[in-house]
Structure formats: C-alpha cells, structure tokens
Motif scaffolding. Structure first.
Motif, PDB file in Angstrom:
ATOM      1  N   GLU A 150       0.838  -1.210   0.000  1.00 42.08           N
ATOM      2  CA  GLU A 150       0.000   0.000   0.000  1.00 42.08           C
ATOM      3  C   GLU A 150       0.869   1.255   0.000  1.00 42.08           C
ATOM      4  O   GLU A 150       0.577   2.227  -0.702  1.00 42.08           O
ATOM      5  CB  GLU A 150      -0.901   0.025   1.230  1.00 42.08           C
ATOM      6  CG  GLU A 150      -2.002  -0.983   1.234  1.00 42.08           C
ATOM      7  CD  GLU A 150      -2.813  -0.913   2.523  1.00 42.08           C
ATOM      8  OE1 GLU A 150      -2.761   0.119   3.241  1.00 42.08           O
ATOM      9  OE2 GLU A 150      -3.490  -1.907   2.817  1.00 42.08           O
ATOM     10  N   LEU A 151       1.924   1.234   0.797  1.00 45.91           N
ATOM     11  CA  LEU A 151       2.820   2.384   0.896  1.00 45.91           C
ATOM     12  C   LEU A 151       3.545   2.626  -0.421  1.00 45.91           C
ATOM     13  O   LEU A 151       3.625   3.760  -0.900  1.00 45.91           O
ATOM     14  CB  LEU A 151       3.827   2.181   2.029  1.00 45.91           C
ATOM     15  CG  LEU A 151       4.838   3.295   2.246  1.00 45.91           C
ATOM     16  CD1 LEU A 151       4.140   4.602   2.599  1.00 45.91           C
ATOM     17  CD2 LEU A 151       5.817   2.906   3.335  1.00 45.91           C
ATOM     18  N   THR A 203       2.127   6.757  -6.885  1.00 47.45           N
ATOM     19  CA  THR A 203       1.077   7.563  -7.500  1.00 47.45           C
ATOM     20  C   THR A 203       1.167   9.043  -7.138  1.00 47.45           C
ATOM     21  O   THR A 203       0.588   9.871  -7.839  1.00 47.45           O
ATOM     22  CB  THR A 203      -0.316   7.028  -7.118  1.00 47.45           C
ATOM     23  OG1 THR A 203      -0.437   6.995  -5.706  1.00 47.45           O
ATOM     24  CG2 THR A 203      -0.545   5.648  -7.698  1.00 47.45           C
ATOM     25  N   CYS A 204       1.882   9.397  -6.060  1.00 50.40           N
ATOM     26  CA  CYS A 204       1.947  10.807  -5.668  1.00 50.40           C
ATOM     27  C   CYS A 204       3.138  11.549  -6.281  1.00 50.40           C
ATOM     28  O   CYS A 204       3.162  12.764  -6.282  1.00 50.40           O
ATOM     29  CB  CYS A 204       1.956  10.943  -4.151  1.00 50.40           C
ATOM     30  SG  CYS A 204       3.564  10.738  -3.373  1.00 50.40           S
ATOM     31  N   LEU A 205       4.105  10.835  -6.814  1.00 49.99           N
ATOM     32  CA  LEU A 205       5.307  11.486  -7.355  1.00 49.99           C
ATOM     33  C   LEU A 205       5.037  12.084  -8.731  1.00 49.99           C
ATOM     34  O   LEU A 205       4.224  11.562  -9.502  1.00 49.99           O
ATOM     35  CB  LEU A 205       6.447  10.470  -7.453  1.00 49.99           C
ATOM     36  CG  LEU A 205       6.968   9.903  -6.134  1.00 49.99           C
ATOM     37  CD1 LEU A 205       8.040   8.864  -6.399  1.00 49.99           C
ATOM     38  CD2 LEU A 205       7.493  10.997  -5.237  1.00 49.99           C
ATOM     39  N   GLN A 225       1.747  14.698   2.226  1.00 48.75           N
ATOM     40  CA  GLN A 225       0.295  14.581   2.188  1.00 48.75           C
ATOM     41  C   GLN A 225      -0.187  13.138   2.328  1.00 48.75           C
ATOM     42  O   GLN A 225      -1.370  12.902   2.499  1.00 48.75           O
ATOM     43  CB  GLN A 225      -0.241  15.207   0.892  1.00 48.75           C
ATOM     44  CG  GLN A 225      -0.038  16.706   0.859  1.00 48.75           C
ATOM     45  CD  GLN A 225      -0.522  17.345  -0.417  1.00 48.75           C
ATOM     46  OE1 GLN A 225      -1.024  16.683  -1.315  1.00 48.75           O
ATOM     47  NE2 GLN A 225      -0.352  18.650  -0.513  1.00 48.75           N
ATOM     48  N   LEU A 226       0.735  12.183   2.275  1.00 48.74           N
ATOM     49  CA  LEU A 226       0.352  10.781   2.427  1.00 48.74           C
ATOM     50  C   LEU A 226       0.066  10.479   3.898  1.00 48.74           C
ATOM     51  O   LEU A 226       0.846  10.858   4.770  1.00 48.74           O
ATOM     52  CB  LEU A 226       1.462   9.851   1.924  1.00 48.74           C
ATOM     53  CG  LEU A 226       1.745   9.884   0.421  1.00 48.74           C
ATOM     54  CD1 LEU A 226       2.925   8.975   0.096  1.00 48.74           C
ATOM     55  CD2 LEU A 226       0.518   9.466  -0.367  1.00 48.74           C
ATOM     56  N   PRO A 227      -1.012   9.781   4.211  1.00 49.04           N
ATOM     57  CA  PRO A 227      -1.332   9.487   5.614  1.00 49.04           C
ATOM     58  C   PRO A 227      -0.357   8.491   6.256  1.00 49.04           C
ATOM     59  O   PRO A 227      -0.234   8.455   7.472  1.00 49.04           O
ATOM     60  CB  PRO A 227      -2.746   8.886   5.546  1.00 49.04           C
ATOM     61  CG  PRO A 227      -2.906   8.402   4.148  1.00 49.04           C
ATOM     62  CD  PRO A 227      -2.036   9.274   3.288  1.00 49.04           C
ATOM     63  N   GLN A 228       0.354   7.706   5.447  1.00 49.37           N
ATOM     64  CA  GLN A 228       1.288   6.718   6.000  1.00 49.37           C
ATOM     65  C   GLN A 228       2.609   7.356   6.432  1.00 49.37           C
ATOM     66  O   GLN A 228       3.428   6.722   7.072  1.00 49.37           O
ATOM     67  CB  GLN A 228       1.609   5.631   4.965  1.00 49.37           C
ATOM     68  CG  GLN A 228       0.426   4.826   4.524  1.00 49.37           C
ATOM     69  CD  GLN A 228      -0.173   5.361   3.229  1.00 49.37           C
ATOM     70  OE1 GLN A 228      -0.145   6.557   2.967  1.00 49.37           O
ATOM     71  NE2 GLN A 228      -0.733   4.469   2.428  1.00 49.37           N
ATOM     72  N   ALA A 279       4.220   6.875   9.812  1.00 46.10           N
ATOM     73  CA  ALA A 279       3.221   7.093  10.863  1.00 46.10           C
ATOM     74  C   ALA A 279       2.722   5.747  11.336  1.00 46.10           C
ATOM     75  O   ALA A 279       2.418   4.868  10.541  1.00 46.10           O
ATOM     76  CB  ALA A 279       2.065   7.930  10.314  1.00 46.10           C
ATOM     77  N   ALA A 280       2.656   5.589  12.625  1.00 54.37           N
ATOM     78  CA  ALA A 280       2.142   4.330  13.193  1.00 54.37           C
ATOM     79  C   ALA A 280       0.632   4.440  13.309  1.00 54.37           C
ATOM     80  O   ALA A 280       0.103   5.458  13.741  1.00 54.37           O
ATOM     81  CB  ALA A 280       2.752   4.081  14.561  1.00 54.37           C
ATOM     82  N   ARG A 281      -0.043   3.383  12.919  1.00 58.61           N
ATOM     83  CA  ARG A 281      -1.493   3.343  13.092  1.00 58.61           C
ATOM     84  C   ARG A 281      -1.787   2.981  14.545  1.00 58.61           C
ATOM     85  O   ARG A 281      -1.025   2.268  15.173  1.00 58.61           O
ATOM     86  CB  ARG A 281      -2.095   2.276  12.183  1.00 58.61           C
ATOM     87  CG  ARG A 281      -1.985   2.609  10.736  1.00 58.61           C
ATOM     88  CD  ARG A 281      -2.697   1.555   9.943  1.00 58.61           C
ATOM     89  NE  ARG A 281      -2.380   1.695   8.534  1.00 58.61           N
ATOM     90  CZ  ARG A 281      -2.606   0.754   7.649  1.00 58.61           C
ATOM     91  NH1 ARG A 281      -3.134  -0.383   8.013  1.00 58.61           N
ATOM     92  NH2 ARG A 281      -2.307   0.948   6.397  1.00 58.61           N
ATOM     93  N   PRO A 282      -2.910   3.442  15.055  1.00 63.66           N
ATOM     94  CA  PRO A 282      -3.255   3.036  16.424  1.00 63.66           C
ATOM     95  C   PRO A 282      -3.483   1.535  16.473  1.00 63.66           C
ATOM     96  O   PRO A 282      -4.085   0.962  15.569  1.00 63.66           O
ATOM     97  CB  PRO A 282      -4.541   3.805  16.731  1.00 63.66           C
ATOM     98  CG  PRO A 282      -4.981   4.432  15.451  1.00 63.66           C
ATOM     99  CD  PRO A 282      -3.874   4.324  14.457  1.00 63.66           C
TER     100      PRO A 282
END
Length: 188
Positions: free
Chosen positions: A88-89, A95-97, A135-138, A167-170
């Motif tokens: 996913e990462l 896709t963002c580059l 801007q990526l949530p990860q 970023a760590a997910r809860p």
C-alpha cells in the motif's frame, strides 16, 4: 624441730600445680579451637546459602531480561504490523510522485525510516516531491537529505535522497494482551 604435718591437698598442689595449669591451658586452647572451627563451619554454610540465593536471583534476572527481549521484539513486530502492508505504501508513493520522477532505491533502515533515492529528469523539483509525500497518511515526517546532478546517456537529471518517518497506526492491543505473553522458559 617442730615440723607440722602438711595437708594432703597442699602437698598435691605443690607437686601438681604446673601440670594442672598446663592441662587447663590445653583445655582452653582446645575449646577455643573447637569454637573457631564451629564458627567457620557456620560461616561456610551461610556463604553457601547466600551464593545459592545469588545464583537463583541471577537466573531470575536472566529470565526477566529474556522476557524483556521477547516483549521488545513483540512491540517491534506490533509496530510493523500496525503500519499495514508495504505494498500500500509503495503504491501511494508511486502515485503521488511527479511523472518525470523515478525512484531507484527504496528501503527501511534499522530505525524504521523510509529511504527513497531516485532521479528527476525535469530539473530540481525535490520540494514538490517532499510536499506530495507529506500529504500521504502513511508518512509523518519528510526530510531532504541530499540533492545532486547526474548525467546519463547525454541527459541531465537531479539525484535525490529523501528520508521519511512512517506514521504508526493506532493498535488494538491492550495491556492485558501484552501481559499474557508467556515467560521465556515457562512450561505449558
């Protein structure tokens, strides 16, 4: 001449006082020696018990350190699992580059930082890449480590290296789940 008869006790004391004193002194020496040996045996027993106790505590401490190591590894695995699949990462980054950007190298270092190394063909647009990655949530933090010029097959490009903090997910685990990890060496 008037000689008084001496008592039997006085005569015995005069004749045998020296051997009796030597016997008493020998008894005192033997008694003292026995007492010292008795004390030494008691101290040896106490030292042996203390050494057994220290050895037992060392074993317990070693078991505790092993359990802490297991718990530490568990937390590392838990944090890795909480971040979700790496696929996913990679897809989100790809896709963002910008279209003229190519990532040549992608890695996670020992501190779980993402390292991206690549090439931009359309000039130095590294700050656009950083803005897109932020801007990526990860991804939590992004830093540009280096930028340089490259020239391949007559084309000029810009090399970049970017480091990202993931970023760590809860997590859904609770303290009771963590406490239920079996101790190392525990029998089932």
């Amino acid at each position: 001449l008037d000689t008084k008869p001496t008592s039997l006790l006085r005569t015995a004391l005069q004749l045998y006082w020296m051997p009796m004193a030597a016997a008493a002194a020998l008894c005192c020496v033997l008694l003292g020696s026995w007492w010292c040996q008795h004390q030494l045996r008691q101290w040896d027993e106490e030292i042996a018990m203390m050494l057994d106790s220290v050895n037992e505590e060392d074993q317990q401490l070693s078991t505790l350190h092993d359990a802490e190591d297991v718990l530490s590894e568990y937390h590392k695995l838990q944090s890795h699992a909480a971040r979700g699949p790496i696929g996913e990462l990679v897809h989100a980054i790809a896709t963002c580059l910008p279209a003229d950007t190519r990532v040549d190298w992608f890695s996670l270092d020992e501190n779980d930082r993402l390292i991206l190394k690549g090439n931009m063909l359309g000039g130095d647009r590294s700050y656009e890449i950083i803005k897109a990655l932020r801007q990526l949530p990860q991804i939590e933090e992004v830093s540009l480590e280096s930028v340089g010029r490259s020239s391949k097959l007559g084309k000029t490009g810009t090399l970049f290296e970017i480091h990202c903090e993931l970023a760590a997910r809860p997590t859904r685990s609770t303290d009771t789940e963590i406490a239920s990890i079996p101790a190392v060496g525990a029998s089932r």
